[in-house]
Write an enzyme that holds these catalytic residues in place. Sequence first.
Site, PDB file in Angstrom:
ATOM      1  N   ARG A   1       0.808  -1.230   0.000  1.00  0.00           N
ATOM      2  CA  ARG A   1       0.000   0.000   0.000  1.00  0.00           C
ATOM      3  C   ARG A   1       0.836   1.272   0.000  1.00  0.00           C
ATOM      4  NH1 ARG A   1      -4.157  -2.250   3.730  1.00  0.00           N
ATOM      5  NH2 ARG A   1      -5.682  -2.963   2.214  1.00  0.00           N
TER       6      ARG A   1
ATOM      7  N   HIS B   1       8.589 -22.827   6.639  1.00  0.00           N
ATOM      8  CA  HIS B   1      10.012 -22.572   6.401  1.00  0.00           C
ATOM      9  C   HIS B   1      10.910 -23.599   7.094  1.00  0.00           C
ATOM     10  CE1 HIS B   1       9.916 -20.340  10.234  1.00  0.00           C
ATOM     11  NE2 HIS B   1      11.209 -20.468  10.264  1.00  0.00           N
TER      12      HIS B   1
ATOM     13  N   LYS C   1      15.001 -25.811   6.127  1.00  0.00           N
ATOM     14  CA  LYS C   1      16.221 -25.766   6.956  1.00  0.00           C
ATOM     15  C   LYS C   1      17.103 -26.969   6.634  1.00  0.00           C
ATOM     16  CE  LYS C   1      14.137 -23.317  10.873  1.00  0.00           C
ATOM     17  NZ  LYS C   1      14.885 -22.146  11.269  1.00  0.00           N
TER      18      LYS C   1
ATOM     19  N   HIS D   1       5.200 -26.241  12.143  1.00  0.00           N
ATOM     20  CA  HIS D   1       6.603 -26.653  12.257  1.00  0.00           C
ATOM     21  C   HIS D   1       6.768 -27.964  13.046  1.00  0.00           C
ATOM     22  CE1 HIS D   1       7.081 -22.751  10.658  1.00  0.00           C
ATOM     23  NE2 HIS D   1       7.137 -22.074  11.784  1.00  0.00           N
TER      24      HIS D   1
ATOM     25  N   LYS E   1       8.020 -19.445  23.855  1.00  0.00           N
ATOM     26  CA  LYS E   1       8.768 -18.201  23.704  1.00  0.00           C
ATOM     27  C   LYS E   1       9.294 -17.799  25.075  1.00  0.00           C
ATOM     28  CE  LYS E   1       6.660 -16.478  19.535  1.00  0.00           C
ATOM     29  NZ  LYS E   1       7.655 -16.952  18.584  1.00  0.00           N
TER      30      LYS E   1
HETATM   31  C1  BG6 Z   1       7.378 -18.624  12.719  1.00  0.00           C
HETATM   32  C2  BG6 Z   1       6.536 -18.243  13.894  1.00  0.00           C
HETATM   33  O1  BG6 Z   1       6.672 -19.439  11.843  1.00  0.00           O
HETATM   34  O2  BG6 Z   1       8.538 -19.320  13.171  1.00  0.00           O
HETATM   35  C3  BG6 Z   1       7.323 -17.395  14.870  1.00  0.00           C
HETATM   36  O3  BG6 Z   1       5.395 -17.526  13.445  1.00  0.00           O
HETATM   37  C4  BG6 Z   1       8.612 -18.089  15.256  1.00  0.00           C
HETATM   38  O4  BG6 Z   1       6.555 -17.108  16.032  1.00  0.00           O
HETATM   39  C5  BG6 Z   1       9.378 -18.550  14.024  1.00  0.00           C
HETATM   40  O5  BG6 Z   1       9.398 -17.170  16.003  1.00  0.00           O
HETATM   41  C6  BG6 Z   1      10.555 -19.412  14.411  1.00  0.00           C
HETATM   42  O6  BG6 Z   1      11.338 -19.642  13.271  1.00  0.00           O
HETATM   43  P1  BG6 Z   1      12.911 -19.925  13.404  1.00  0.00           P
HETATM   44  O7  BG6 Z   1      13.341 -20.202  11.996  1.00  0.00           O
HETATM   45  O8  BG6 Z   1      13.517 -18.688  13.999  1.00  0.00           O
HETATM   46  O9  BG6 Z   1      13.054 -21.112  14.299  1.00  0.00           O
END
Ligand code: BG6
Length: 490
Positions: free
Chosen positions: A50, A180, A184, A242, A340
Amino acid sequence: MSQLIPVEPFDCVVFGATGDLALRKLMPALYHRWRDGQIPENSRIVGASRSELDAASYRALVREKFIEFFPKEEIDETAWKGFIERVSYCPLDVDKADSNWPRLAGELDAAPGKKRVFYFALPPSLYGDVAANIVKAGLKTPETAVVLEKPIGSDLASARAINDAVGRSFEERQVFRIDHYLGKETVQNLLILRFANSIFEPVWNASAIDHVQITVNETVGAGSRAAYYDKSGALRDMVQNHLLQLLCLVAMEPPLDLVADTVRDEKIKVLRALRRFTAKCADEDTVRGQYRAGSVNLEPVAGYEEELGGPSRAETFVAIKAHVDNWRWAGVPFYLRTGKRMSERKSEIVIQFKDVAHSIVGKEAGKLAPTRLVIRLQPDEGVKLLLMTKEPGPGGLRLRYVPLNLSYAATFTERYPDAYERLLMAVVRGDLGLFMRRDEVEAAWSWVDGILEAWENDGGRVLPYPAGTDGPNRAAVLLGRDGREWFDGV
Ligand code: BG6
């Protein structure tokens, strides 16, 4: 030396270009791939969001954020110049069909056959409309891929609605759902460790394995993401994607090969075999926590509610005892935990083997510890096999528990590309294997929904824990009552 597999020239549009993901992960990933020579000259990167920026100010923003998150030495000025010349910007209201789409079209190469990638670094509620707008604007070609960031929904119903909406505009082969963690290095190595070495498969089952632990602990808090995080909590934010993906890679049957659907077909069988939670077992087998003020790495930090600015029942920590109800894993618990503001950043899988059938040494030699295979995903990536060993020297038999240690840092000296670098190049190559298929995402939500429903009815029992600790004590009790404990090193 790592081998570069060149990709075909492509155009990549990043929606949400001024957001955290785009600036902290995607643009740096594209720069690194360019610097390493993987991205061909005739490629373009277009930021769209935006904000009314021009290309020059967007380029400056990309550089400013790069320097904020990476050591300055990572910038090779010649490479940066080449990269940033390929970056342009288009102000766009992505969810409005009458926005600046013609201008975006002008930024793209009309050459037939050129790969087009649209990266949705956007709130998932927009995915359906944005997908439709791409089609309406005439930007969809047979070679177009759309990349969807997590979270795909917040439960099964919303995930289905998003998948249906995107599915009305794009075929499944064009949809790349990112987790993601699958990009890794160490996660990819899980398959190699299991299936490219002959010693593991014969013992990778309930007759030899006592239990499995999967830990993804972070020291960061929710911080500036608290508003998003509060609607999500650790179960939706980390476990649904994850941790379940890691569980699948540990638990799945050997795939025939590494072709996309072969692996995904095996993963989905694991997700379907996960035992559903009832209210009673959720109460016994899950633990929720939320951090209060404390200190992490000797720095005082605020509690979650202070960061959020109000009361909340969102869990910033969760531990779960899960079961994979199939022949291979009958009776083997999978303990999952993530949080966290924990005492240390650590992502690790521990495969704990059964105790020896009979001890041949006397008590004075020391206690026998079980054989453990510890797969460290981050940081200090590596694989350790922990074994009982005789301490050298005379004077009686003494045993010591020591690791056979494959440390990535000591063995591989090259920089490992960030997960997003690999994933972006996989999208360009059309390699779907590292992405989640629609049915996988939905099967994961279906299992998570069972826990959410049970939690819904229990009044939200979220236990406090001080920041910088290992979560609420009940997480230790979850294993303790089974005569087990979290493995936190020797
Ligand atoms: C993300 C989460 O998908 O993964 C985050 O939304 C988290 O809350 C992050 O901090 C952790 O990823 P990595 O690669 O730092 O372990």
